[in-house]
Design an enzyme around this catalytic site. Structure first.
Site, PDB file in Angstrom:
ATOM      1  N   TYR A 131       0.807  -1.210   0.000  1.00 64.94           N
ATOM      2  CA  TYR A 131       0.000   0.000   0.000  1.00 64.94           C
ATOM      3  C   TYR A 131       0.851   1.276   0.000  1.00 64.94           C
ATOM      4  CZ  TYR A 131      -4.554   2.141   0.682  1.00 64.94           C
ATOM      5  OH  TYR A 131      -5.716   2.827   0.509  1.00 64.94           O
ATOM      6  N   LYS A 156      -0.807 -14.119   4.866  1.00 66.80           N
ATOM      7  CA  LYS A 156      -0.655 -15.062   3.756  1.00 66.80           C
ATOM      8  C   LYS A 156       0.771 -15.612   3.811  1.00 66.80           C
ATOM      9  CE  LYS A 156      -2.408 -16.940  -0.015  1.00 66.80           C
ATOM     10  NZ  LYS A 156      -3.600 -17.793  -0.024  1.00 66.80           N
ATOM     11  N   ASP A 175      -7.384 -15.527   2.696  1.00 67.48           N
ATOM     12  CA  ASP A 175      -8.492 -15.976   1.831  1.00 67.48           C
ATOM     13  C   ASP A 175      -9.534 -16.746   2.652  1.00 67.48           C
ATOM     14  OD1 ASP A 175      -6.235 -17.571   2.064  1.00 67.48           O
ATOM     15  OD2 ASP A 175      -6.515 -18.628   0.176  1.00 67.48           O
ATOM     16  N   ASP A 234      -6.951  -2.865   4.230  1.00 73.80           N
ATOM     17  CA  ASP A 234      -7.755  -2.007   3.345  1.00 73.80           C
ATOM     18  C   ASP A 234      -9.002  -2.772   2.895  1.00 73.80           C
ATOM     19  OD1 ASP A 234      -8.169   0.327   1.748  1.00 73.80           O
ATOM     20  OD2 ASP A 234      -7.563  -0.857  -0.005  1.00 73.80           O
TER      21      ASP A 234
END
Ligand code: NAD
Length: 336
Positions: free
Chosen positions: A128, A175, A208, A232
């Site tokens: 980001y 992740k 996920d 975000d």
């Protein structure tokens, strides 16, 4: 009722519906009996022709002086040109933590009852940060920087938040199965910090799976901590569980300054029409009041808001009603 104390704070009305929703919040704060001396500062795309920048130094200086700001949405032109004012403010003021509470609101119907989640997002690094360059034409590299310092800082923030708000569990979202070094470092930092908070349950969830869990069994989550980009996305998802961006407040927190802001955008399609729902800025103001210790006024505003939603007679169009901003504000003030 509140005492004679007057708080100094910076007000950034912003673009589009920003002035309408921040004016509405100020009206409700005043009616609740909390006195503010607002330093009104302009920022955003609309002022570029006059100031040559969307973020004049006077805005940053005002927040540095007051330590607290309430901000409406600010438009960011897509593509080239000026960087996002929101991102620039976070960088300039060192606002390293974004806090987005999402709690089910009585009267706001969603398929997900009983939600009470706080998303804590690292605000300063990760993809980001937008560190990108063209390697050769047709190939672009975007850098994901994760540091031990920022990861430890946000993990501590999340656990301290959980402890001071009587929360039971912190879930770290990651992740690390794929990004073993970057997300692996983030997780290591969370694990190390978690050891100092033995009374709080610590859990790790792959991002996920986390999305799937959030739309099947969201009630299992309490405080969630994550890197900037996952934050975000997940923070908007979690807002959606309780009625959308129009009803959730947010705070960007640094060591010396806090910027409370609406999480929705400038809604150019309804700007200037008196139709905007000011709840997000009002909920952000409620967070601000709690930080200032004005707990009674904060509870009163939140209760009055919830009553208006429950009665359903004066809600705005985005929530299925027919009221304009003024009618909604009048109803909230009537319930204070
Ligand atoms: P948006 O949130 O402005 O609008 C999406 C939809 O939601 C529109 O239909 C709009 O009418 C509606 N909506 C949003 N807020 C509402 C409210 N308070 N009451 C009633 N309806 C509301 O998103 P967008 O169209 O993607 O973005 C428009 C601009 O806002 C862009 O320039 C973007 O960069 C900016 N933006 C700013 C912020 C911020 O300052 N924090 C956040 C997101 C987007």
């Amino acid at each position: 009722m509140s005492k004679a104390k007057t708080y100094s704070a910076t007000l950034i009305p912003g673009d589009g519906i920003g002035p309408e929703v921040t004016d509405a919040a100020l009206e409700i704060l005043a009616a609740a009996g909390v006195s503010f001396s607002w330093d009104r500062q302009e920022a955003g795309a609309d002022i570029i022709p006059r100031f040559g920048t969307p973020l004049p130094e006077s805005v940053v200086n005002s927040i540095v002086k007051n330590h607290i700001a309430l901000k409406g949405p600010i438009g960011t032109p897509v593509g080239g040109g000026f960087p996002s004012v929101n991102v620039a403010l976070r960088k300039r003021l060192g606002l390293y933590a974004n806090v987005r509470p999402a709690k089910s609101i009585p009267g706001v119907k969603t398929p997900f009852p009983g939600i009470d989640i706080v998303v804590i997002r690292e605000n300063s690094e990760d993809l980001y940060a937008g560190i990108e360059h063209v390697v050769v034409p047709g190939v672009v590299e975007s850098l994901k920087i994760i540091t031990e310092q920022a990861s430890t800082r946000i993990a501590k923030f999340a656990f301290e938040y959980a402890r001071s708000h009587g929360r039971k569990k912190v879930s770290a979202v990651h992740k690390a199965n794929i990004m073993k070094l970057s997300d692996g470092l983030f997780l290591d930092c969370c694990r190390r910090v978690a050891r100092d908070y033995s009374e709080i349950e610590y859990q790790e969830v792959i991002v996920d799976n986390c999305c799937m869990q959030l739309v099947t069994r969201p009630q299992q989550f309490d405080v969630m901590v994550m890197e900037n980009l996952y934050g975000d996305i997940i923070s908007d998802l979690v807002s959606g569980l309780v009625g959308g961006l129009g009803v959730t407040g947010s705070a960007n927190i640094g060591v010396d300054a806090i910027v409370y802001e609406a999480v929705h955008g400038t809604a150019p399609d309804i700007a200037g029409k008196g139709l905007a729902n000011p709840t997000a800025v009002v909920m952000s103001s409620v967070l601000m009041l709690r930080q200032l210790g004005e707990l009674e006024a904060a509870d009163r505003i939140e209760k009055a808001l919830f009553t208006v939603f429950e009665e359903g007679k004066h809600v705005t169009k985005d929530l299925g009603g027919s009221a304009g901003t003024a009618e909604f504000v009048k109803a909230v003030i009537g319930g204070l």
